[in-house]
Design a protein around this motif. Structure first.
Motif, PDB file in Angstrom:
ATOM      1  N   ARG A   1       0.847  -1.210   0.000  1.00 32.70           N
ATOM      2  CA  ARG A   1       0.000   0.000   0.000  1.00 32.70           C
ATOM      3  C   ARG A   1       0.872   1.245   0.000  1.00 32.70           C
ATOM      4  O   ARG A   1       0.627   2.195  -0.727  1.00 32.70           O
ATOM      5  CB  ARG A   1      -0.902   0.022   1.234  1.00 32.70           C
ATOM      6  CG  ARG A   1      -2.136  -0.847   1.106  1.00 32.70           C
ATOM      7  CD  ARG A   1      -3.162  -0.474   2.182  1.00 32.70           C
ATOM      8  NE  ARG A   1      -4.142  -1.539   2.362  1.00 32.70           N
ATOM      9  CZ  ARG A   1      -4.293  -2.258   3.468  1.00 32.70           C
ATOM     10  NH1 ARG A   1      -3.533  -2.032   4.529  1.00 32.70           N
ATOM     11  NH2 ARG A   1      -5.211  -3.190   3.541  1.00 32.70           N
ATOM     12  N   LYS A   2       1.883   1.207   0.830  1.00 32.58           N
ATOM     13  CA  LYS A   2       2.787   2.349   0.939  1.00 32.58           C
ATOM     14  C   LYS A   2       3.515   2.601  -0.374  1.00 32.58           C
ATOM     15  O   LYS A   2       3.584   3.729  -0.852  1.00 32.58           O
ATOM     16  CB  LYS A   2       3.833   2.055   2.022  1.00 32.58           C
ATOM     17  CG  LYS A   2       3.777   2.973   3.214  1.00 32.58           C
ATOM     18  CD  LYS A   2       4.986   2.722   4.080  1.00 32.58           C
ATOM     19  CE  LYS A   2       4.582   2.328   5.490  1.00 32.58           C
ATOM     20  NZ  LYS A   2       5.751   2.122   6.363  1.00 32.58           N
ATOM     21  N   LEU A   3       4.043   1.510  -0.921  1.00 33.84           N
ATOM     22  CA  LEU A   3       4.768   1.619  -2.186  1.00 33.84           C
ATOM     23  C   LEU A   3       3.864   2.183  -3.270  1.00 33.84           C
ATOM     24  O   LEU A   3       4.224   3.106  -4.005  1.00 33.84           O
ATOM     25  CB  LEU A   3       5.275   0.229  -2.600  1.00 33.84           C
ATOM     26  CG  LEU A   3       5.858   0.091  -4.002  1.00 33.84           C
ATOM     27  CD1 LEU A   3       6.956   1.109  -4.246  1.00 33.84           C
ATOM     28  CD2 LEU A   3       6.404  -1.321  -4.209  1.00 33.84           C
ATOM     29  N   ASN A   4       2.670   1.651  -3.326  1.00 35.79           N
ATOM     30  CA  ASN A   4       1.701   2.096  -4.314  1.00 35.79           C
ATOM     31  C   ASN A   4       1.433   3.591  -4.165  1.00 35.79           C
ATOM     32  O   ASN A   4       1.479   4.355  -5.138  1.00 35.79           O
ATOM     33  CB  ASN A   4       0.407   1.302  -4.111  1.00 35.79           C
ATOM     34  CG  ASN A   4      -0.505   1.396  -5.313  1.00 35.79           C
ATOM     35  OD1 ASN A   4      -0.050   1.632  -6.415  1.00 35.79           O
ATOM     36  ND2 ASN A   4      -1.787   1.204  -5.088  1.00 35.79           N
ATOM     37  N   HIS A  56       3.253   5.779  -2.749  1.00 34.28           N
ATOM     38  CA  HIS A  56       4.467   6.520  -3.056  1.00 34.28           C
ATOM     39  C   HIS A  56       4.629   6.735  -4.559  1.00 34.28           C
ATOM     40  O   HIS A  56       4.933   7.837  -5.013  1.00 34.28           O
ATOM     41  CB  HIS A  56       5.673   5.759  -2.512  1.00 34.28           C
ATOM     42  CG  HIS A  56       6.953   6.465  -2.721  1.00 34.28           C
ATOM     43  ND1 HIS A  56       7.417   7.431  -1.863  1.00 34.28           N
ATOM     44  CD2 HIS A  56       7.861   6.391  -3.720  1.00 34.28           C
ATOM     45  CE1 HIS A  56       8.544   7.893  -2.313  1.00 34.28           C
ATOM     46  NE2 HIS A  56       8.850   7.286  -3.443  1.00 34.28           N
ATOM     47  N   LEU A  57       4.388   5.686  -5.322  1.00 33.45           N
ATOM     48  CA  LEU A  57       4.507   5.792  -6.777  1.00 33.45           C
ATOM     49  C   LEU A  57       3.458   6.761  -7.328  1.00 33.45           C
ATOM     50  O   LEU A  57       3.746   7.556  -8.219  1.00 33.45           O
ATOM     51  CB  LEU A  57       4.363   4.414  -7.430  1.00 33.45           C
ATOM     52  CG  LEU A  57       5.495   3.430  -7.134  1.00 33.45           C
ATOM     53  CD1 LEU A  57       5.180   2.050  -7.705  1.00 33.45           C
ATOM     54  CD2 LEU A  57       6.826   3.911  -7.693  1.00 33.45           C
ATOM     55  N   LYS A  58       2.259   6.688  -6.769  1.00 36.36           N
ATOM     56  CA  LYS A  58       1.202   7.615  -7.207  1.00 36.36           C
ATOM     57  C   LYS A  58       1.623   9.055  -6.931  1.00 36.36           C
ATOM     58  O   LYS A  58       1.334   9.959  -7.716  1.00 36.36           O
ATOM     59  CB  LYS A  58      -0.116   7.354  -6.478  1.00 36.36           C
ATOM     60  CG  LYS A  58      -0.680   5.975  -6.652  1.00 36.36           C
ATOM     61  CD  LYS A  58      -1.702   5.913  -7.768  1.00 36.36           C
ATOM     62  CE  LYS A  58      -2.312   4.526  -7.905  1.00 36.36           C
ATOM     63  NZ  LYS A  58      -1.771   3.757  -9.038  1.00 36.36           N
ATOM     64  N   ILE A  96       4.667  10.332  -6.851  1.00 33.50           N
ATOM     65  CA  ILE A  96       5.663  10.898  -7.762  1.00 33.50           C
ATOM     66  C   ILE A  96       5.158  11.011  -9.188  1.00 33.50           C
ATOM     67  O   ILE A  96       5.677  11.751  -9.977  1.00 33.50           O
ATOM     68  CB  ILE A  96       7.027  10.156  -7.733  1.00 33.50           C
ATOM     69  CG1 ILE A  96       6.867   8.655  -7.830  1.00 33.50           C
ATOM     70  CG2 ILE A  96       7.810  10.525  -6.496  1.00 33.50           C
ATOM     71  CD1 ILE A  96       8.203   7.908  -7.792  1.00 33.50           C
ATOM     72  N   TYR A  97       4.103  10.281  -9.513  1.00 32.25           N
ATOM     73  CA  TYR A  97       3.557  10.407 -10.855  1.00 32.25           C
ATOM     74  C   TYR A  97       2.106   9.985 -10.902  1.00 32.25           C
ATOM     75  O   TYR A  97       1.754   8.890 -10.504  1.00 32.25           O
ATOM     76  CB  TYR A  97       4.348   9.564 -11.862  1.00 32.25           C
ATOM     77  CG  TYR A  97       3.708   9.488 -13.216  1.00 32.25           C
ATOM     78  CD1 TYR A  97       3.802  10.564 -14.098  1.00 32.25           C
ATOM     79  CD2 TYR A  97       2.985   8.370 -13.612  1.00 32.25           C
ATOM     80  CE1 TYR A  97       3.201  10.511 -15.336  1.00 32.25           C
ATOM     81  CE2 TYR A  97       2.379   8.307 -14.849  1.00 32.25           C
ATOM     82  CZ  TYR A  97       2.499   9.378 -15.708  1.00 32.25           C
ATOM     83  OH  TYR A  97       1.897   9.323 -16.938  1.00 32.25           O
ATOM     84  N   MET A 111      -2.786  -4.267  -5.980  1.00 27.32           N
ATOM     85  CA  MET A 111      -1.610  -3.459  -5.656  1.00 27.32           C
ATOM     86  C   MET A 111      -0.478  -3.761  -6.629  1.00 27.32           C
ATOM     87  O   MET A 111       0.139  -2.870  -7.182  1.00 27.32           O
ATOM     88  CB  MET A 111      -1.089  -3.786  -4.249  1.00 27.32           C
ATOM     89  CG  MET A 111      -1.929  -3.271  -3.125  1.00 27.32           C
ATOM     90  SD  MET A 111      -1.850  -1.477  -3.061  1.00 27.32           S
ATOM     91  CE  MET A 111      -3.288  -1.185  -2.064  1.00 27.32           C
ATOM     92  N   ILE A 157       1.202  -1.217  -9.180  1.00 32.67           N
ATOM     93  CA  ILE A 157       2.615  -0.910  -9.036  1.00 32.67           C
ATOM     94  C   ILE A 157       3.351  -1.163 -10.348  1.00 32.67           C
ATOM     95  O   ILE A 157       4.140  -0.347 -10.810  1.00 32.67           O
ATOM     96  CB  ILE A 157       3.239  -1.736  -7.885  1.00 32.67           C
ATOM     97  CG1 ILE A 157       2.709  -1.222  -6.543  1.00 32.67           C
ATOM     98  CG2 ILE A 157       4.765  -1.672  -7.925  1.00 32.67           C
ATOM     99  CD1 ILE A 157       3.004  -2.129  -5.363  1.00 32.67           C
ATOM    100  N   ASP A 181       2.482   1.566 -12.785  1.00 26.84           N
ATOM    101  CA  ASP A 181       3.071   2.845 -12.404  1.00 26.84           C
ATOM    102  C   ASP A 181       4.565   2.891 -12.701  1.00 26.84           C
ATOM    103  O   ASP A 181       5.074   3.903 -13.182  1.00 26.84           O
ATOM    104  CB  ASP A 181       2.835   3.116 -10.911  1.00 26.84           C
ATOM    105  CG  ASP A 181       1.395   3.523 -10.652  1.00 26.84           C
ATOM    106  OD1 ASP A 181       0.679   3.815 -11.628  1.00 26.84           O
ATOM    107  OD2 ASP A 181       0.985   3.556  -9.475  1.00 26.84           O
ATOM    108  N   ILE A 222       6.283   5.631 -14.966  1.00 24.89           N
ATOM    109  CA  ILE A 222       7.297   6.510 -14.397  1.00 24.89           C
ATOM    110  C   ILE A 222       8.605   6.389 -15.168  1.00 24.89           C
ATOM    111  O   ILE A 222       9.258   7.387 -15.464  1.00 24.89           O
ATOM    112  CB  ILE A 222       7.504   6.192 -12.902  1.00 24.89           C
ATOM    113  CG1 ILE A 222       6.250   6.585 -12.127  1.00 24.89           C
ATOM    114  CG2 ILE A 222       8.725   6.921 -12.352  1.00 24.89           C
ATOM    115  CD1 ILE A 222       6.227   6.095 -10.698  1.00 24.89           C
TER     116      ILE A 222
END
Lengths: 150, 150
Positions: free
Chosen positions: A136-139, A141-143, A145-146, B11, B15, B18, B22
């Motif tokens: 969830r965190k990674l997802n 985070h990616l959202k 930045i972009y 997720m 990911i 993304d 990115i």
DNA sequence: GGCAAATATTTTGATAATCAAAATATATAG
DNA sequence: CTATATATTTTGATTATCAAAATATTTGCC
């Protein structure tokens, strides 16, 4: 620390490549060997229930509607989906899966679920929870930045 | 359980998408905006040090040599790599990166490392370890069900 | 030493996926 | 009822890809 980062990076790269190859390979071997990964993803975006408009599908896949038009043409010809004009707004085209399309959807879904099952294998419920939180965190985070389409 | 699996799956899918976007976006914005992701991956496969043969590169990328020939043609024209015939076996073509190619390689490498760093930043050591374990398992699972080139 | 088979690569001819911009059809707002 | 907005398709192009044929070189063997 640097070491672990490198391992994670190469894991991600390998996994990325393998998923691509396996997805392709699985489709080619299976009952629906007349469609590509891209086409499976189009089927996925149309979804199991009801119908989606061309705009909705194009946005979900992040492709232009021109690209989608030709993709849908081919999938209709192959018997995976159908088109119908909206009655309330004749500009809108609704796309939905045929029986065959739904079957392909389910088989692809199973491929994904098997993959997840493999990851979770031998994990305790706590570990599962931690993995989920991490993703969830990674997802997020990616959202951050972009954001697609922005 | 089923619910959790579904969330993990979506997720992972998000990911995956993304990262694709990115990577694409980062290249388009950067100093080397005349090359595509595919081309960056070709540069990556040639590698920083010494040279690789066409066969080696094609195998690493899992593409045919015909495809690679045209890819290398374009990257040479753009100044990222060079060709030379082997002296000991005139059938063999050696490909190596130019200065520009090496710079592009390093920048892409940095992109990857930054991404991993960003991921890890928000993680506790415990989460990090579990994520890594999950990735290792997934990686192994994928290798088990399919080995490229077989 | 010279020819047949093997190997490495490129060329050829084709297809799939994609885009941007122009064209078409329909709806909505004033 | 006309001008503008919206939804989609068509057009014309490019990139990445493949399989099979062609080319060039090396190796094995009589």
């Amino acid at each position: 620390m640097e070491e672990k980062m490198k391992e994670i990076n190469s894991m991600l790269v390998e996994i990325y490549d393998d998923i691509n190859h396996i997805e392709e390979y699985t489709i080619k071997q299976g009952a629906f060997n007349d469609i590509s990964i891209t086409e499976i993803h189009t089927i996925e975006a149309v979804g199991m229930y009801g119908s989606k408009t061309m705009s909705e599908i194009a946005q979900a896949l992040d492709i232009t509607m021109g690209t989608l038009t030709t993709a849908v043409d081919k999938l209709i010809k192959k018997g995976y989906m159908e088109r119908s004009r909206s009655n309330t707004d004749r500009r809108i085209v609704n796309v939905s899966l045929t029986k065959r399309g739904k079957l392909a959807y389910r088989i692809h879904e199973k491929f994904h679920m098997d993959m997840v099952r493999a990851i979770m294998k031998d994990f305790t419920p706590e570990e599962e929870e931690i993995l989920l939180q991490g993703l969830r965190k990674l997802n997020q985070h990616l959202k951050d930045i972009y954001t697609p389409g922005k």
